[in-house]
Write a protein that holds these residues in place. Sequence first.
Motif, PDB file in Angstrom:
ATOM      1  N   TYR A 227       0.830  -1.202   0.000  1.00 56.52           N
ATOM      2  CA  TYR A 227       0.000   0.000   0.000  1.00 56.52           C
ATOM      3  C   TYR A 227       0.870   1.259   0.000  1.00 56.52           C
ATOM      4  O   TYR A 227       0.580   2.238  -0.715  1.00 56.52           O
ATOM      5  CB  TYR A 227      -0.924   0.006   1.213  1.00 56.52           C
ATOM      6  CG  TYR A 227      -2.369  -0.253   0.889  1.00 56.52           C
ATOM      7  CD1 TYR A 227      -2.994   0.404  -0.157  1.00 56.52           C
ATOM      8  CD2 TYR A 227      -3.121  -1.151   1.642  1.00 56.52           C
ATOM      9  CE1 TYR A 227      -4.319   0.177  -0.459  1.00 56.52           C
ATOM     10  CE2 TYR A 227      -4.462  -1.390   1.339  1.00 56.52           C
ATOM     11  CZ  TYR A 227      -5.050  -0.729   0.288  1.00 56.52           C
ATOM     12  OH  TYR A 227      -6.365  -0.945  -0.024  1.00 56.52           O
ATOM     13  N   LYS A 228       1.909   1.257   0.819  1.00 61.59           N
ATOM     14  CA  LYS A 228       2.757   2.447   0.899  1.00 61.59           C
ATOM     15  C   LYS A 228       3.378   2.768  -0.454  1.00 61.59           C
ATOM     16  O   LYS A 228       3.398   3.929  -0.888  1.00 61.59           O
ATOM     17  CB  LYS A 228       3.839   2.247   1.955  1.00 61.59           C
ATOM     18  CG  LYS A 228       3.339   2.372   3.388  1.00 61.59           C
ATOM     19  CD  LYS A 228       4.482   2.286   4.377  1.00 61.59           C
ATOM     20  CE  LYS A 228       3.989   2.512   5.802  1.00 61.59           C
ATOM     21  NZ  LYS A 228       5.091   2.471   6.792  1.00 61.59           N
ATOM     22  N   LYS A 232       2.261   5.916  -2.575  1.00 61.97           N
ATOM     23  CA  LYS A 232       3.328   6.873  -2.869  1.00 61.97           C
ATOM     24  C   LYS A 232       3.398   7.151  -4.364  1.00 61.97           C
ATOM     25  O   LYS A 232       3.443   8.322  -4.798  1.00 61.97           O
ATOM     26  CB  LYS A 232       4.658   6.316  -2.357  1.00 61.97           C
ATOM     27  CG  LYS A 232       5.877   7.171  -2.698  1.00 61.97           C
ATOM     28  CD  LYS A 232       5.901   8.458  -1.911  1.00 61.97           C
ATOM     29  CE  LYS A 232       7.202   9.201  -2.150  1.00 61.97           C
ATOM     30  NZ  LYS A 232       7.277  10.438  -1.360  1.00 61.97           N
ATOM     31  N   VAL A 490      -0.381   3.274   7.733  1.00 59.80           N
ATOM     32  CA  VAL A 490      -0.285   3.388   6.282  1.00 59.80           C
ATOM     33  C   VAL A 490      -0.395   4.841   5.825  1.00 59.80           C
ATOM     34  O   VAL A 490      -0.071   5.177   4.680  1.00 59.80           O
ATOM     35  CB  VAL A 490      -1.381   2.521   5.610  1.00 59.80           C
ATOM     36  CG1 VAL A 490      -2.721   3.233   5.654  1.00 59.80           C
ATOM     37  CG2 VAL A 490      -1.013   2.184   4.173  1.00 59.80           C
ATOM     38  N   PHE A 493       2.567   7.242   4.193  1.00 63.67           N
ATOM     39  CA  PHE A 493       3.155   6.773   2.933  1.00 63.67           C
ATOM     40  C   PHE A 493       4.041   7.838   2.297  1.00 63.67           C
ATOM     41  O   PHE A 493       4.924   7.528   1.482  1.00 63.67           O
ATOM     42  CB  PHE A 493       2.047   6.360   1.957  1.00 63.67           C
ATOM     43  CG  PHE A 493       1.178   7.502   1.511  1.00 63.67           C
ATOM     44  CD1 PHE A 493       1.499   8.258   0.398  1.00 63.67           C
ATOM     45  CD2 PHE A 493       0.026   7.839   2.209  1.00 63.67           C
ATOM     46  CE1 PHE A 493       0.699   9.308   0.002  1.00 63.67           C
ATOM     47  CE2 PHE A 493      -0.772   8.891   1.817  1.00 63.67           C
ATOM     48  CZ  PHE A 493      -0.425   9.635   0.706  1.00 63.67           C
ATOM     49  N   TYR A 496       7.598   7.252   2.569  1.00 64.47           N
ATOM     50  CA  TYR A 496       8.101   6.001   1.988  1.00 64.47           C
ATOM     51  C   TYR A 496       9.007   6.309   0.791  1.00 64.47           C
ATOM     52  O   TYR A 496       8.713   7.195  -0.018  1.00 64.47           O
ATOM     53  CB  TYR A 496       6.928   5.121   1.554  1.00 64.47           C
ATOM     54  CG  TYR A 496       7.332   3.758   1.046  1.00 64.47           C
ATOM     55  CD1 TYR A 496       7.656   2.738   1.927  1.00 64.47           C
ATOM     56  CD2 TYR A 496       7.395   3.494  -0.321  1.00 64.47           C
ATOM     57  CE1 TYR A 496       8.021   1.484   1.467  1.00 64.47           C
ATOM     58  CE2 TYR A 496       7.756   2.257  -0.795  1.00 64.47           C
ATOM     59  CZ  TYR A 496       8.073   1.248   0.101  1.00 64.47           C
ATOM     60  OH  TYR A 496       8.430   0.014  -0.363  1.00 64.47           O
TER      61      TYR A 496
END
Length: 763
Positions: A227-228, A232, A490, A493, A496
């Motif tokens: 998900y990240k 992103k 999450v 992000f 990330y």
Amino acid sequence: MLRLKSLELTGFKSFGKKAILEFKTPITAIVGPNGSGKSNVAESFRFVLGEQSIKSMRGKKGEDLIFNGSNDTARANRAHVKVTFNNNPRLFNLDFDEVAMERAVHRDAVNEYLLNGSQVRLKDVSELLAYAHIGSSGHHIISQGEADRILNANIRERKAMIEDALGLKVYLYKKQESGKKLEKTRENIESVESLRREIAPHIRFLQKQVEKIEKTLEMKEKLKDLYKEYLKREDVFIKHEKERIRIGKVKPEENLARCEKELHEAKDVLSRSEQRDVKSSAIIDLEEKIKVVRQSREQLARDIGRIEGEIHSLERIIRKQQELASTEENKMVYVRDVEALSRDISLRMDAVVESGDVSILKSVFGTIKELLSGFISRNKTEGAGSGIAETEADIVTLRAQKKDVEEKITGIAEEEKALSEQYHALQEDIEREKDTNRDAEKAVFRIMAEQNEVISELNIYKGQEESLRVVEEDFKRELTEAGVLIGRAVLDFAEYSVLGVDAAVMSVEAIASAPRSEQDERRRVIERIKIRIEDAGGGSGDETLKEFKEATERDAFLAHELEDLGKSATGLEQLIAELDEKIAVEFRLGIEKINTQFQHFFSLMFGGGTAALSFVQEKKRKAKSVFSEDDVDMEVSDDEEGEAEVEEGIDVTVSLPHKKVKGLMMLSGGERALASIALLFAISQVNPPPFIILDETDAALDEANSRKYGDMIESLSKYSQLILITHNRETMSRAGVIYGVTMITGSSKLLSIEFDEAVAVAK
């Protein structure tokens, strides 16, 4: 050391009023005639020390212990006994120099126990007495007729009495309490094991659920990283596309603004031609208005003609009516006037008919004649004058209407004139503006073509913006789902770092220019993992994990408790074994000591012979029951032997000098009394109790044996405080204080003699 200080009786059996006995000497004698109540003193000791057998105190129920009244004394509501001990040597395990025990029984059989004024339980009293080697019954309280009780008892009862005398009761009590605790501990062990068996299936079920949750958590952890990266990349792509579209729209928007400005200028040039069209429309509107005004004027003219015609017609009618009214024969009479005259005449005639009087009839005829004459005269003079007046009024109204219409026609004529003037002015302006600007029209066409191209270019950007808006909405929705499914972790992000193939951090341009198919593939992978998480149960499973933790902690607690209970049971078993061993050793040593003293006192009493206690085990056989078909009574079968039981106890062996008597059953009454006294004194010498109460144990002794008995009492008083209830003069002579009990009017009274004080007075 004197340990027994006093005894107080109130309402106990024959003592109706308070009686106090103080024990100031080692030997205290209580004397009195038969039936005076002296044996009640011994029973009061049993009572206050917690005796529960009413029968042993010569009663059937608790109420029998309460003074029942006499001729001059009312009956008591309760029996109360209080005994006071000197606790300086700490006979009792209490930090008091004096200990007072009290017991009261009420007529409703309710018992109360007090210790130094505080209410306690019977159990508390029994425990305290057990540690002081005192009991409510036993070797230290020998009631009347029970001197040879220890000899008459069976081996098991005799063993219990000797254990009590040796001070082993406290160990037996501890053993009994330990046995109860062990039984309770085993019940608790079974209960805990049952609880563990009960929760074991639930723990296994929760274990499987936890395994699923752990797998779900692993998938969520993997999904969090996916998900990240996805969020992103999507966030970078959206921001990059927004910036690209914003920059791309700058030039077209500037061109569009320029085109709109030029178009506005060209439209200003063409506004005049538009004004011309407006003036043409105004002319048409004026023509319509003039037409409407003219129609209104014509309609009003017709209305005037109609009104004038009506006026002429009414004037002709008036002239004709005036001509007719000039002659009497042509005068008109209104029907309403004739009807009124007819009603008047009818009423007068009806009145005559109802009365029936002829004289009134003549008068009525005269009245009718006058009415008719008046009617004719009135119509000759008036005629149709009222009708002419009405017609003239109508003519006046019509003339007023005509005047109003003429005024309206004048207003409409002026309006028509104004509209005509406007019409001619507009027509002249239109003629002057016939020349049009063709160059302005060409500029408008060119500008509009360029504007359409710019708008098409902007529409492309708008389409891209719309597509990006859909992508952004999907991004926001995915972000919300990620927050719900993964949590707040999450949402960071943005921090990330996306790594490329070479494990280097990718730039914003590289992320934004990456093929969208790769991002779509990442989203498909995320969707597959989300479906697997939903199939596994979805949520975080915090409640299940919490329940599993609580269940395992409870199971661990129960296991620890089970271990502690096992250790406790083992400890109690060891304690019971140690107590059994200690009781056995103490009992064996006590028997040896008692036998030494028993032999000494027995030889002293009988002038020789032998006496001893021995530990025996007897086998008892259980009777088997035989039932016939016709009888349900139980019978003992002689042919069959029941199951054997082993009973442990103490046997007494005696051998008299100069006689071949070796069994207790062969002794005479006096010999049994002497043997019992020898054994009781022997027991008392081994483990002296704080006090001994002997109720007429010397009744069967002759004079020679009484002296021996007195000598033994004096010897025994060095170890224990003695209370003697006796008729024997020899025994009385050994007492320091004598209490006399007498019965006066149904109630026991006390008198006392203190020999020590008496001797001092005599000297």
